[in-house]
Design a protein around this motif. Structure first.
Motif, PDB file in Angstrom:
ATOM      1  N   ARG A 228      -6.740   5.411   3.515  1.00  0.00           N
ATOM      2  CA  ARG A 228      -5.612   5.137   2.628  1.00  0.00           C
ATOM      3  C   ARG A 228      -6.051   4.302   1.421  1.00  0.00           C
ATOM      4  O   ARG A 228      -5.569   4.488   0.316  1.00  0.00           O
ATOM      5  CB  ARG A 228      -4.507   4.387   3.375  1.00  0.00           C
ATOM      6  CG  ARG A 228      -3.253   4.175   2.515  1.00  0.00           C
ATOM      7  CD  ARG A 228      -2.325   3.157   3.078  1.00  0.00           C
ATOM      8  NE  ARG A 228      -2.928   1.829   2.947  1.00  0.00           N
ATOM      9  CZ  ARG A 228      -2.367   0.726   3.393  1.00  0.00           C
ATOM     10  NH1 ARG A 228      -1.226   0.765   4.018  1.00  0.00           N
ATOM     11  NH2 ARG A 228      -2.971  -0.434   3.243  1.00  0.00           N
TER      12      ARG A 228
ATOM     13  N   LYS B 192      -1.945  13.822   1.712  1.00  0.00           N
ATOM     14  CA  LYS B 192      -1.949  12.931   0.556  1.00  0.00           C
ATOM     15  C   LYS B 192      -3.289  12.204   0.394  1.00  0.00           C
ATOM     16  O   LYS B 192      -3.797  12.066  -0.711  1.00  0.00           O
ATOM     17  CB  LYS B 192      -0.830  11.900   0.699  1.00  0.00           C
ATOM     18  CG  LYS B 192      -0.700  10.955  -0.481  1.00  0.00           C
ATOM     19  CD  LYS B 192       0.343   9.877  -0.228  1.00  0.00           C
ATOM     20  CE  LYS B 192       1.727  10.380  -0.445  1.00  0.00           C
ATOM     21  NZ  LYS B 192       2.739   9.299  -0.454  1.00  0.00           N
ATOM     22  N   TYR B 193      -3.852  11.763   1.501  1.00  0.00           N
ATOM     23  CA  TYR B 193      -5.070  10.959   1.409  1.00  0.00           C
ATOM     24  C   TYR B 193      -6.351  11.729   1.720  1.00  0.00           C
ATOM     25  O   TYR B 193      -7.394  11.443   1.140  1.00  0.00           O
ATOM     26  CB  TYR B 193      -4.963   9.735   2.320  1.00  0.00           C
ATOM     27  CG  TYR B 193      -3.887   8.801   1.856  1.00  0.00           C
ATOM     28  CD1 TYR B 193      -4.104   7.945   0.781  1.00  0.00           C
ATOM     29  CD2 TYR B 193      -2.628   8.812   2.430  1.00  0.00           C
ATOM     30  CE1 TYR B 193      -3.107   7.112   0.319  1.00  0.00           C
ATOM     31  CE2 TYR B 193      -1.620   7.984   1.977  1.00  0.00           C
ATOM     32  CZ  TYR B 193      -1.867   7.137   0.922  1.00  0.00           C
ATOM     33  OH  TYR B 193      -0.877   6.325   0.446  1.00  0.00           O
TER      34      TYR B 193
ATOM     35  N   GLY C 139     -10.865   7.770  -4.619  1.00  0.00           N
ATOM     36  CA  GLY C 139      -9.837   7.402  -5.579  1.00  0.00           C
ATOM     37  C   GLY C 139     -10.341   6.593  -6.760  1.00  0.00           C
ATOM     38  O   GLY C 139      -9.831   6.712  -7.865  1.00  0.00           O
TER      39      GLY C 139
ATOM     40  N   PHE D 228       2.602   4.343   3.867  1.00  0.00           N
ATOM     41  CA  PHE D 228       1.990   5.531   3.277  1.00  0.00           C
ATOM     42  C   PHE D 228       2.906   6.207   2.261  1.00  0.00           C
ATOM     43  O   PHE D 228       2.523   7.185   1.635  1.00  0.00           O
ATOM     44  CB  PHE D 228       1.619   6.532   4.375  1.00  0.00           C
ATOM     45  CG  PHE D 228       0.680   5.971   5.392  1.00  0.00           C
ATOM     46  CD1 PHE D 228      -0.674   5.869   5.123  1.00  0.00           C
ATOM     47  CD2 PHE D 228       1.158   5.519   6.621  1.00  0.00           C
ATOM     48  CE1 PHE D 228      -1.546   5.342   6.069  1.00  0.00           C
ATOM     49  CE2 PHE D 228       0.287   4.996   7.562  1.00  0.00           C
ATOM     50  CZ  PHE D 228      -1.067   4.897   7.289  1.00  0.00           C
TER      51      PHE D 228
ATOM     52  N   TRP E  94      -7.959   9.768  -2.080  1.00  0.00           N
ATOM     53  CA  TRP E  94      -6.723  10.363  -2.588  1.00  0.00           C
ATOM     54  C   TRP E  94      -6.933  11.863  -2.692  1.00  0.00           C
ATOM     55  O   TRP E  94      -7.806  12.320  -3.411  1.00  0.00           O
ATOM     56  CB  TRP E  94      -6.346   9.765  -3.942  1.00  0.00           C
ATOM     57  CG  TRP E  94      -5.053  10.299  -4.458  1.00  0.00           C
ATOM     58  CD1 TRP E  94      -4.884  11.180  -5.483  1.00  0.00           C
ATOM     59  CD2 TRP E  94      -3.746  10.023  -3.959  1.00  0.00           C
ATOM     60  NE1 TRP E  94      -3.550  11.459  -5.661  1.00  0.00           N
ATOM     61  CE2 TRP E  94      -2.823  10.753  -4.729  1.00  0.00           C
ATOM     62  CE3 TRP E  94      -3.260   9.233  -2.923  1.00  0.00           C
ATOM     63  CZ2 TRP E  94      -1.453  10.716  -4.503  1.00  0.00           C
ATOM     64  CZ3 TRP E  94      -1.892   9.198  -2.700  1.00  0.00           C
ATOM     65  CH2 TRP E  94      -1.016   9.927  -3.495  1.00  0.00           C
TER      66      TRP E  94
END
Length: 130
Positions: free
Chosen positions: A49, A118-119, A58, A107, A53
């Motif tokens: 997390r 999403k991650y 990320g 989240f 991403w």
């Protein structure tokens, strides 16, 4: 229960000796490195997390800094780092989904599947635990 994050890092080699030079155009190498994934619910389990991403690193600067630490090389030698996959056995995957499902609010998602997408994108591979 086992899991590991798999990354690919591109490094530039530099000679530690002044009398030896390395042509940076030909001294580039790519390595695959793995980092153990902490069990869900334990310290560090939210690495995905905090660092990934949609299945990508990320923040590239952060990713290069991590790769340099993991490889014990100077930060300047890491050209790039990319996330390849989270390899998990069935037990880890089940525990991960249960831990995420216990509290979806951090989240900002409505389902466990949404969190994983999403991650981690589609970069989860369930492997035989043996």
């Amino acid at each position: 229960m086992e899991a590991q994050y798999v990354f690919r890092a591109t490094l530039r080699l530099a000679s530690p000796r002044d009398a030896v030079t390395v042509d940076s155009a030909t001294a580039e190498t790519t390595v695959t490195l793995s980092r153990a994934a902490p069990p869900p619910g334990t310290d560090g389990w939210l690495f995905f997390r905090n660092a990934l991403w949609r299945g990508e690193v990320g923040d590239q600067e952060y990713g290069r800094r991590l790769a340099a630490e993991w490889l014990d090389v100077p930060r300047e030698s890491i050209e790039s780092v990319s996330f390849r996959e989270l390899q998990v056995d069935e037990a880890y995957f089940d525990a991960l989904k249960a831990e995420i499902g216990a509290d979806l609010e951090p989240f900002n998602a409505e389902t466990v599947s949404e969190v994983l997408s999403k991650y981690l994108g589609s970069s989860i591979r369930v492997v035989d635990g043996e």
